[in-house]
Design a protein around this motif. Structure first.
Motif, PDB file in Angstrom:
ATOM      1  N   SER A 118       0.831  -1.203   0.000  1.00 31.05           N
ATOM      2  CA  SER A 118       0.000   0.000   0.000  1.00 31.05           C
ATOM      3  C   SER A 118       0.863   1.250   0.000  1.00 31.05           C
ATOM      4  CB  SER A 118      -0.885   0.024   1.251  1.00 31.05           C
ATOM      5  OG  SER A 118      -1.713  -1.093   1.310  1.00 31.05           O
TER       6      SER A 118
ATOM      7  N   CYS B  10      -6.514   1.088  -1.130  1.00 36.59           N
ATOM      8  CA  CYS B  10      -5.745   0.338  -0.128  1.00 36.59           C
ATOM      9  C   CYS B  10      -6.545   0.179   1.159  1.00 36.59           C
ATOM     10  CB  CYS B  10      -4.414   1.026   0.155  1.00 36.59           C
ATOM     11  SG  CYS B  10      -3.304   1.094  -1.270  1.00 36.59           S
TER      12      CYS B  10
ATOM     13  N   GLU C  12      -0.066  -5.574   6.117  1.00 29.75           N
ATOM     14  CA  GLU C  12      -0.030  -4.450   5.186  1.00 29.75           C
ATOM     15  C   GLU C  12       1.326  -3.764   5.290  1.00 29.75           C
ATOM     16  OE1 GLU C  12      -2.568  -0.472   3.961  1.00 29.75           O
ATOM     17  OE2 GLU C  12      -2.977  -1.453   5.867  1.00 29.75           O
TER      18      GLU C  12
ATOM     19  N   THR D 242      -0.641   0.253  -6.439  1.00 33.48           N
ATOM     20  CA  THR D 242      -1.173  -0.096  -5.130  1.00 33.48           C
ATOM     21  C   THR D 242      -2.686   0.011  -5.188  1.00 33.48           C
ATOM     22  OG1 THR D 242      -0.934   2.177  -4.338  1.00 33.48           O
ATOM     23  CG2 THR D 242       0.864   0.649  -3.854  1.00 33.48           C
ATOM     24  N   PRO D 243      -3.396  -0.821  -4.472  1.00 33.49           N
ATOM     25  CA  PRO D 243      -2.879  -1.935  -3.703  1.00 33.49           C
ATOM     26  C   PRO D 243      -2.544  -3.129  -4.597  1.00 33.49           C
ATOM     27  CG  PRO D 243      -5.255  -1.921  -3.554  1.00 33.49           C
ATOM     28  CD  PRO D 243      -4.866  -0.714  -4.365  1.00 33.49           C
TER      29      PRO D 243
END
Length: 144
Positions: free
Chosen positions: A59, A66, A87, A105-106
């Protein structure tokens, strides 16, 4: 009249590109069969949780999707035996994303406890498809 055709052509191309991107978002892809390389330190540390499969979510700080991914994967890991979720915010450590070949991202990467990459998901994953892809790697009883 040429300007109208240029605008229409541009709209058609943009519509096709948007449809392709939407179709790829959240799709589970098999792991890339690249040569074995050492995992970045933060990823190695995340795999030490003792779970059979760890979902490593890559992320960045201001990434809205995210947050949606975190809200989906956290509870999924809590109710699924053998599954963990971690994460990693790569805003200040882009070398981690580069080492993993992450371009957006994600991105969620599933790893076995030995560091073997199982699959990748770009964008917000679809929980049923993700669980189905992970089913062979998890204990027999998986929460749905």
């Amino acid at each position: 009249m040429t300007g109208v055709w240029v605008v229409l052509g541009t709209l058609v191309v943009a519509g096709i590109a948007g449809a392709l991107l939407r179709a790829r978002n959240g799709r589970v892809r098999a792991a890339r069969r690249a040569p074995a390389t050492a995992l970045p330190g933060p990823v190695e540390a995340a795999l030490g949780a003792g779970a059979r499969v760890t979902l490593v979510q890559i992320s960045t700080t201001f990434c809205t999707p995210c947050r949606h991914t975190r809200a989906l994967l956290g509870p999924l890991a809590e109710r699924t035996d053998g599954l963990a979720h971690v994460e990693l915010d790569v805003t200040n450590q882009p070398e981690v994303a580069q080492a993993l070949g992450v371009l957006r991202t994600p991105t969620t990467i599933a790893y076995r406890s030995d560091g073997t990459e199982l699959l990748r998901v770009g964008g917000v994953p679809k929980a049923p498809a993700l669980l189905e892809a992970l089913r062979p790697h998890l204990p027999a009883r998986v929460a749905d």
